[in-house]
Design a protein around this motif. Structure first.
Motif, PDB file in Angstrom:
ATOM      1  N   SER A   1       0.668  -1.328   0.192  1.00  0.00           N
ATOM      2  CA  SER A   1      -0.028  -0.141   0.071  1.00  0.00           C
ATOM      3  C   SER A   1       0.787   1.272   0.077  1.00  0.00           C
ATOM      4  O   SER A   1       0.632   2.190   0.828  1.00  0.00           O
ATOM      5  CB  SER A   1      -0.779  -0.035   1.305  1.00  0.00           C
ATOM      6  OG  SER A   1      -1.840   1.190   0.933  1.00  0.00           O
ATOM      7  N   ALA A   2       1.757   1.513  -0.748  1.00  0.00           N
ATOM      8  CA  ALA A   2       2.702   2.690  -1.182  1.00  0.00           C
ATOM      9  C   ALA A   2       2.310   2.980  -2.396  1.00  0.00           C
ATOM     10  O   ALA A   2       2.087   2.521  -3.413  1.00  0.00           O
ATOM     11  CB  ALA A   2       4.028   1.938  -0.895  1.00  0.00           C
ATOM     12  N   PRO A   3       2.177   4.388  -2.539  1.00  0.00           N
ATOM     13  CA  PRO A   3       1.906   4.892  -4.060  1.00  0.00           C
ATOM     14  C   PRO A   3       2.992   4.941  -5.115  1.00  0.00           C
ATOM     15  O   PRO A   3       2.742   4.938  -6.093  1.00  0.00           O
ATOM     16  CB  PRO A   3       1.353   6.364  -3.675  1.00  0.00           C
ATOM     17  CG  PRO A   3       2.132   6.648  -2.227  1.00  0.00           C
ATOM     18  CD  PRO A   3       1.968   5.419  -1.670  1.00  0.00           C
ATOM     19  N   ASN A   4       4.000   4.593  -4.506  1.00  0.00           N
ATOM     20  CA  ASN A   4       5.104   4.631  -5.463  1.00  0.00           C
ATOM     21  C   ASN A   4       5.717   3.244  -5.593  1.00  0.00           C
ATOM     22  O   ASN A   4       6.690   2.883  -6.329  1.00  0.00           O
ATOM     23  CB  ASN A   4       6.187   5.573  -5.108  1.00  0.00           C
ATOM     24  CG  ASN A   4       6.910   5.028  -3.710  1.00  0.00           C
ATOM     25  OD1 ASN A   4       6.230   4.271  -2.977  1.00  0.00           O
ATOM     26  ND2 ASN A   4       8.231   5.325  -3.490  1.00  0.00           N
ATOM     27  N   LEU A   5       4.937   2.062  -5.538  1.00  0.00           N
ATOM     28  CA  LEU A   5       5.136   0.589  -5.713  1.00  0.00           C
ATOM     29  C   LEU A   5       4.132   0.083  -6.729  1.00  0.00           C
ATOM     30  O   LEU A   5       2.751   0.342  -6.233  1.00  0.00           O
ATOM     31  CB  LEU A   5       5.197  -0.287  -4.681  1.00  0.00           C
ATOM     32  CG  LEU A   5       5.352  -1.566  -4.815  1.00  0.00           C
ATOM     33  CD1 LEU A   5       6.677  -1.736  -5.099  1.00  0.00           C
ATOM     34  CD2 LEU A   5       5.035  -2.395  -3.488  1.00  0.00           C
ATOM     35  N   LYS A   6       4.403  -0.225  -7.762  1.00  0.00           N
ATOM     36  CA  LYS A   6       3.543  -0.868  -8.843  1.00  0.00           C
ATOM     37  C   LYS A   6       3.861  -2.053  -9.470  1.00  0.00           C
ATOM     38  O   LYS A   6       4.974  -2.667  -9.359  1.00  0.00           O
ATOM     39  CB  LYS A   6       3.502   0.415  -9.865  1.00  0.00           C
ATOM     40  CG  LYS A   6       2.524   1.496  -9.450  1.00  0.00           C
ATOM     41  CD  LYS A   6       2.121   2.388 -10.553  1.00  0.00           C
ATOM     42  CE  LYS A   6       1.548   3.716  -9.925  1.00  0.00           C
ATOM     43  NZ  LYS A   6       0.955   4.663 -10.901  1.00  0.00           N
ATOM     44  N   VAL A   7       3.273  -2.640 -10.372  1.00  0.00           N
ATOM     45  CA  VAL A   7       3.641  -3.903 -11.228  1.00  0.00           C
ATOM     46  C   VAL A   7       4.252  -3.657 -12.518  1.00  0.00           C
ATOM     47  O   VAL A   7       3.786  -2.668 -13.312  1.00  0.00           O
ATOM     48  CB  VAL A   7       2.192  -4.711 -11.330  1.00  0.00           C
ATOM     49  CG1 VAL A   7       2.681  -5.829 -12.144  1.00  0.00           C
ATOM     50  CG2 VAL A   7       1.868  -4.944  -9.914  1.00  0.00           C
ATOM     51  N   GLN A   8       5.069  -4.254 -12.867  1.00  0.00           N
ATOM     52  CA  GLN A   8       5.700  -4.429 -14.174  1.00  0.00           C
ATOM     53  C   GLN A   8       5.281  -5.503 -15.028  1.00  0.00           C
ATOM     54  O   GLN A   8       5.336  -6.580 -14.688  1.00  0.00           O
ATOM     55  CB  GLN A   8       7.162  -4.231 -14.128  1.00  0.00           C
ATOM     56  CG  GLN A   8       8.044  -4.407 -15.558  1.00  0.00           C
ATOM     57  CD  GLN A   8       9.673  -4.313 -15.144  1.00  0.00           C
ATOM     58  OE1 GLN A   8       9.990  -3.536 -14.443  1.00  0.00           O
ATOM     59  NE2 GLN A   8      10.240  -5.019 -15.975  1.00  0.00           N
ATOM     60  N   MET A   9       4.534  -5.210 -15.887  1.00  0.00           N
ATOM     61  CA  MET A   9       3.649  -6.176 -16.593  1.00  0.00           C
ATOM     62  C   MET A   9       4.480  -6.563 -17.945  1.00  0.00           C
ATOM     63  O   MET A   9       4.081  -5.944 -19.072  1.00  0.00           O
ATOM     64  CB  MET A   9       1.993  -5.905 -16.831  1.00  0.00           C
ATOM     65  CG  MET A   9       1.250  -7.083 -17.395  1.00  0.00           C
ATOM     66  SD  MET A   9      -0.500  -6.362 -17.450  1.00  0.00           S
ATOM     67  CE  MET A   9      -1.187  -8.022 -18.125  1.00  0.00           C
ATOM     68  N   ASP A  10       4.958  -7.691 -17.878  1.00  0.00           N
ATOM     69  CA  ASP A  10       5.585  -8.144 -19.167  1.00  0.00           C
ATOM     70  C   ASP A  10       4.798  -9.339 -19.903  1.00  0.00           C
ATOM     71  O   ASP A  10       4.447 -10.291 -19.357  1.00  0.00           O
ATOM     72  CB  ASP A  10       7.048  -8.860 -18.971  1.00  0.00           C
ATOM     73  CG  ASP A  10       7.807  -9.094 -20.017  1.00  0.00           C
ATOM     74  OD1 ASP A  10       7.202  -9.491 -20.994  1.00  0.00           O
ATOM     75  OD2 ASP A  10       8.998  -8.888 -20.028  1.00  0.00           O
TER      76      ASP A  10
END
Length: 259
Positions: free
Chosen positions: A169-178
């Motif tokens: 739940s951090a706004p600067n953590l996301k998923v890299q979708m390959d």
């Protein structure tokens, strides 16, 4: 049309690494990405990027002992100190080359360990890293990777990656979708795009042909159709071209819309 970033680790290998951004610019790419640039001093790399006119939009954090088979540290209990040093190094380098995104690799399951037992370490390390990066404006990414290419890797599925991002739940953590890894592990790529892009939790896309990881016009994925899906969903981020060309990079770019 999606915005494409040339991966300088896999593309243009006919040129020395520091010459590859200029080659990508000549071929009409709008940006570049890479895996591990650390052997090149940041100031020199930044200068070559500036000369090319292309931004670096993604790089990886140090993965541990790559030559020894390590593929990241974030999910490995007992390696927290090394992980934190790697994140500090990545943030400093990314700031120097003005790269806004850093892929944080989870690592391989240690012998005899269970995935569920490693998850608390992964979540805690990512939460720390997100706090560390917050003041820098850098976004951190985690990527599900298939077990054929990377046996034993901790993170393999899109739903698991999104679960982790929600837990941290951090706004600067996301998923890299390959999309290459997604097809190898799960398939149903278009529906995965329709499910996850609207969440706002996908920070970067990558493409390659399946199964050989060559140009996206070869193999079982319908790249033009997927590009249409991406456009239709209003995705404004980058699509990294992380594939191994069949021949020369420039000669193989006929797949790219507008070429």
């Amino acid at each position: 049309m999606p915005r494409f970033a040339a991966n300088l680790t896999l593309l243009y290998t006919e040129h020395p690494f520091l010459d590859r951004a200029a080659a990508a610019a000549r071929d009409g790419f709008e940006a570049v990405e890479c895996q591990f640039p650390y052997e090149h001093p940041a100031a020199g790399f930044a200068a070559r990027l500036a000369d090319s006119g292309l931004p670096l939009v993604l790089m990886n954090a140090p993965p541990g002992d790559w030559a020894g088979g390590e593929r990241g540290l974030a999910a490995l209990p007992g390696r927290e100190s090394e992980f934190r040093l790697s994140i500090d190094e990545a943030i400093a380098y990314a700031q120097a080359v003005r790269c806004p995104r850093v892929h944080v690799m989870a690592g391989r399951l240690p012998a005899g360990s269970e995935r569920a037992a490693l998850q608390p370490t992964f979540v805690e390390n990512l939460a720390w890293a997100a706090r560390q990066a917050a003041g820098s404006g850098i976004e951190l990414l985690i990527e599900p990777i298939n077990l054929r290419d990377m046996p034993g890797y901790f993170l393999n599925r899109q739903d698991h990656a999104h679960e982790i991002v929600e837990l941290v739940s951090a706004p600067n953590l996301k998923v890299q979708m390959d999309l290459y890894h997604c097809q190898v592990v799960e398939g149903d790529v278009a529906m995965k795009l329709r499910r996850y892009l609207p969440t706002g939790r996908v920070g970067h896309l990558q493409i390659a042909g399946v199964p050989e990881r060559q140009e996206p016009d070869v193999g079982e994925l319908n790249a033009p159709y997927l590009f249409g899906v991406i456009d239709g969903l209003g995705y404004q981020g980058w699509v990294g071209c992380e594939y191994r060309p069949r021949g020369g990079t420039s000669a193989g770019l006929g797949w790219r819309p507008g070429r």
